[in-house]
Scaffold this motif. Structure first.
Motif, PDB file in Angstrom:
ATOM      1  N   CYS A 188       0.841  -1.199   0.000  1.00 11.41           N
ATOM      2  CA  CYS A 188       0.000   0.000   0.000  1.00 11.41           C
ATOM      3  C   CYS A 188       0.879   1.253   0.000  1.00 11.41           C
ATOM      4  CB  CYS A 188      -0.923   0.009   1.217  1.00 11.41           C
ATOM      5  SG  CYS A 188      -1.889   1.536   1.277  1.00 11.41           S
ATOM      6  N   CYS A 228      -7.889   0.436  -2.003  1.00 22.48           N
ATOM      7  CA  CYS A 228      -7.339  -0.287  -0.860  1.00 22.48           C
ATOM      8  C   CYS A 228      -8.199  -0.016   0.371  1.00 22.48           C
ATOM      9  CB  CYS A 228      -5.896   0.166  -0.606  1.00 22.48           C
ATOM     10  SG  CYS A 228      -5.135  -0.598   0.848  1.00 22.48           S
ATOM     11  N   CYS A 230      -7.073  -0.933   3.648  1.00 23.97           N
ATOM     12  CA  CYS A 230      -6.250  -1.138   4.837  1.00 23.97           C
ATOM     13  C   CYS A 230      -6.659  -0.105   5.898  1.00 23.97           C
ATOM     14  CB  CYS A 230      -4.762  -1.035   4.486  1.00 23.97           C
ATOM     15  SG  CYS A 230      -4.191   0.654   4.214  1.00 23.97           S
ATOM     16  N   CYS A 233      -6.123   3.447   4.561  1.00 24.40           N
ATOM     17  CA  CYS A 233      -6.959   3.831   3.410  1.00 24.40           C
ATOM     18  C   CYS A 233      -8.443   3.863   3.769  1.00 24.40           C
ATOM     19  CB  CYS A 233      -6.708   2.884   2.239  1.00 24.40           C
ATOM     20  SG  CYS A 233      -5.045   3.054   1.565  1.00 24.40           S
TER      21      CYS A 233
END
Ligand SMILES: [Zn+2]
Length: 750
Positions: A188, A228, A230, A233
């Motif tokens: 990422c 993304c 995560c 994000c």
């Protein structure tokens, strides 16, 4: 309104009367015919306007070193090259091609040197070998510079286990893996992987080797935005929204600047650059990227299924020119087989490789040849090597003429990067391909009309960047901010002209719909209803002035018909006074018994024209450019050509007359000017690859050099000929007798 044909006749007569043969300055060994009045593809006379005054001369030695790079080579190293690569052979080849710089892999996925950075896994064939170091030494020994190539996009399970926060995540929290080798996870760009791991590798490389610059492959993404989920994000705006695009661009610039500082820690003229490309979509905001980038790496390696037209490379070059202000751009040409399916280690058709390299040069970029794998004698397939060497060696004889300073164009096409990336198409046609088709339609029409045009980024609509254009074209540039709309109003009020279509300015920069077009008042076009698509038979445009003695230029060439093809989608407009074309709404296509208009006449305009002083505006309510790309309908092409002719007052700044389908670029160069011609008259123009070339007959070039500038010589760099030329009232004319795949007419002035 002046009738075009009578104008042409008058001009020809007048031209003959005022042109005693003694007034024409002739080139040496002149055999060129007398001055001829330039006409366009439809036989209409065009006026050749004078080129701008030349830029102040420049000593190339004073430029940053990358501005002097003319050829770039890359053998993209594979893991197996740790065992198989013959470094001397590799370096000898690129040196013989006269490459100025070579890419050598550091990577980040697999180390090509004995890296001590944690998780920088050594290739399994490396066995302690310092392949990177050997390559750097071999290149430097031969006077070639070195790009240290990294790849921060993927890593292995041991890194993931120690740093689960480095991974891109799906919505359900699972890790995003590489599709082809699922052992690798995708990193990422918002994570500390980019803040810690990549700088650690850069500093290790700087401490061990003498490299000239650093480059990241595989990041940032091209032409699309990451998605993304995560922990970091999840707190950002959703992907594919204008708010996310801004956050994404800011993160790219933040890392870019950070890496650039690290690159300069050892040598001040060292720098960082990242992968770019994606054509008009780009990835990060291209205007912002243009400000930080000193090397635009156009990773646009060849035609593929998703982008099958031959001009994919030159189109990328126009994007670079829109944002770089003359800074360095290189376009990667894959000597291997791009497309779908792909063969990474097998050469592509030589004619296709050469055309891509020629497009690179013609569009003002630096050619860059790329092949993957050096195993077994510098690759199992060596067919590409001679193709690349011959091409590079030819360019090396003409560096002065092939180095561009600024483009010669009188039409600007606003590319609308935010629209390209974020606008999903109208409700009737939601598709990621929607804007791609729009771009291809206007591009094809411009090539067929042989117009001299530049791309313009929507964040560069200030007078400094657009006042040079006689007209701006806005092919469905749906997203425009209030400020950008005001800039366009200012442009028109100061004498500029516009052609726009469909949903242009119907959305702001946040994709928020407006009640009416942002340019409604300027263009005299006002929205009456939402988009109408096509169900069956598309709408037609009715000529309202049939039988009038002097029809508008927009209707040139339309005889014996009251109906013209419309477009697939349109936004109904409010009625206007004396419309030139009105909409005949679509109707049933099948059964034919019902294929007739239930409403044969309406007051809905199918085009809106305005003229005030020297400003002219044309508004098409339909997605006319895209519909042209989908159908190839000649009515749409002619309407576009007539509209562009009208808004540009039939002015040309460089004019190429002759048979066939070609792309033309004209540049101011150090020695003078260079006109590049790319022959696309080929069965493979819109699909597949070039197999062989269909040569074109004579092409006559006209351009008017500024006062005080005299033409010393004209040289055809491919044909190795010096054609005769004439100059009359600063109008330079000469003929390229034949055009194989590519020609550069190099004009030297004094
Ligand atoms: Zn993330």
């Amino acid at each position: 309104m002046l009738n075009r044909r009578s104008f042409l006749k008058t001009s020809l007569t007048a031209g003959a009367a005022i042109l005693p043969s003694g007034s024409v300055r002739r080139g040496l060994n002149a055999s060129h015919p007398e001055y001829s009045v330039p006409v366009d593809a439809h036989g209409s006379a065009v006026e050749i306007v004078t080129l701008p005054q030349r830029l102040a001369s420049l000593d190339p030695a004073t430029l940053p070193w990358q501005q002097r790079i003319r050829r770039v080579g890359q053998t993209n190293m594979t893991e197996y090259d740790g065992a198989a690569m013959n470094v001397e052979q590799w370096a000898d080849y690129w040196h013989a091609t006269k490459a100025d710089i070579v890419f050598v892999s550091v990577t980040g996925i697999l180390a090509f040197y004995p890296s001590k950075v944690r998780f920088h896994r050594h290739g399994k064939f490396l066995k302690g070998r310092d392949l990177f170091g050997e390559c750097v030494s071999a290149a430097k020994k031969r006077g070639m510079r070195v790009v240290a190539r990294m790849s921060p996009d993927l890593n292995w399970p041991d890194a993931l286990a120690a740093h689960p926060e480095w991974a891109m995540r799906h919505r359900d929290g699972s890790v995003q893996h590489n599709n082809e080798d699922p052992r690798l996870f995708q990193t990422c760009m918002f994570s500390s992987y980019m803040d810690d791991y990549v700088p650690a590798i850069m500093r290790e490389v700087s401490s061990l080797y003498d490299v000239d610059c650093f480059y990241t492959n595989g990041w940032p993404p091209l032409g699309s935005l990451p998605d993304c989920h995560c922990a970091i994000c999840s707190k950002l705006p959703p992907s594919d929204t204008p708010a996310y695009w801004r956050v994404f661009t800011n993160r790219v610039l933040e890392l870019w600047r950070k890496y650039d500082v690290i690159a300069k820690e050892k040598k001040p003229d060292c720098f960082f650059f990242a992968n770019s490309g994606g054509n008009v979509r780009g990835g990060p905001n291209l205007n912002d990227l243009g400000k930080v980038s000193v090397w635009f790496q156009a990773d646009n390696q060849g035609r593929g299924y998703g982008d099958p037209a031959m001009w994919g490379c030159s189109l990328q070059g126009r994007v670079c020119n829109a944002v770089l202000d003359g800074k360095f751009a290189a376009n990667v040409t894959a000597a291997y087989s791009t497309g779908n399916p792909v063969w990474r280690n097998v050469s592509k058709n030589p004619a296709e490789t050469r055309m891509w390299l020629s497009e690179t040069l013609a569009a003002g970029m630096v050619p860059y040849l790329h092949f993957v794998g050096a195993e077994n004698g510098f690759s199992e397939d060596r067919r590409w090597q001679q193709v690349g060497a011959d091409y590079f060696q030819w360019t090396s004889q003409h560096d002065a003429h092939l180095t561009t300073r600024h483009s010669i164009a009188n039409i600007g096409v606003v590319i609308g990067q935010s629209t390209q990336l974020l606008y999903p198409g109208p409700a009737s046609n939601r598709s990621r391909a929607y804007m791609h088709e729009t771009t291809q339609g206007i591009y094809l029409a411009l090539l067929q009309g042989r117009f001299a045009f530049d791309f313009v980024h929507e964040d560069r609509l200030d007078p400094e960047h657009i006042s040079r254009y006689r007209a701006l074209l806005l092919p469905n540039v749906a997203m425009l901010s209030d400020r950008q709309c005001q800039q366009l109003r200012d442009y028109v009020r100061s004498g500029g002209s516009l052609m726009a279509s469909f949903e242009t300015s119907l959305y702001d920069e946040n994709l928020k719909p407006r009640a009416d077009f942002g340019l409604a008042e300027l263009m005299g076009a006002s929205k009456a209803a939402d988009v109408v698509g096509t169900n069956g038979n598309a709408y037609s445009a009715r000529i309202e002035s049939v039988g009038t003695p002097q029809p508008h230029v927009l209707l040139d060439g339309f005889d014996k018909t009251a109906w013209l093809a419309g477009a697939q989608n349109r936004i109904p407009l409010k009625p206007i006074d004396k419309p030139l074309l009105t909409v005949v709404p679509g109707f049933v296509h099948y059964p034919p018994e019902l294929a007739y208009p239930t409403q044969p006449h309406s007051t809905e305009p199918a085009v809106v024209l305005r003229e005030s002083g020297s400003s002219r505006t044309v508004w098409f309510p339909g997605d006319i450019e895209r519909t042209y790309w989908l159908t190839g309908h000649g009515d749409l092409l002619r309407l576009l050509h007539n509209a562009i002719r009208w808004v540009s007052h039939d002015e040309r700044i460089v004019h190429v007359e002759g048979p066939g389908f070609l792309e033309m670029f004209c540049w101011e160069t150090g020695p003078g000017y260079a006109v590049h011609l790319l022959n696309y008259t080929n069965a493979a123009a819109q699909h597949g690859w070039l197999q062989e070339i269909d040569p074109l007959g004579p092409q006559t070039i006209s351009l008017r050099v500024p006062s005080g500038v005299a033409v010393r010589s004209v040289e055809l760099l491919k044909a190795k000929q010096r054609p005769s030329f004439s100059v009359h009232e600063q109008l330079l004319q000469f003929t390229v007798p034949a055009l194989a795949d590519y020609e550069v007419a190099a004009i030297t002035v004094m």
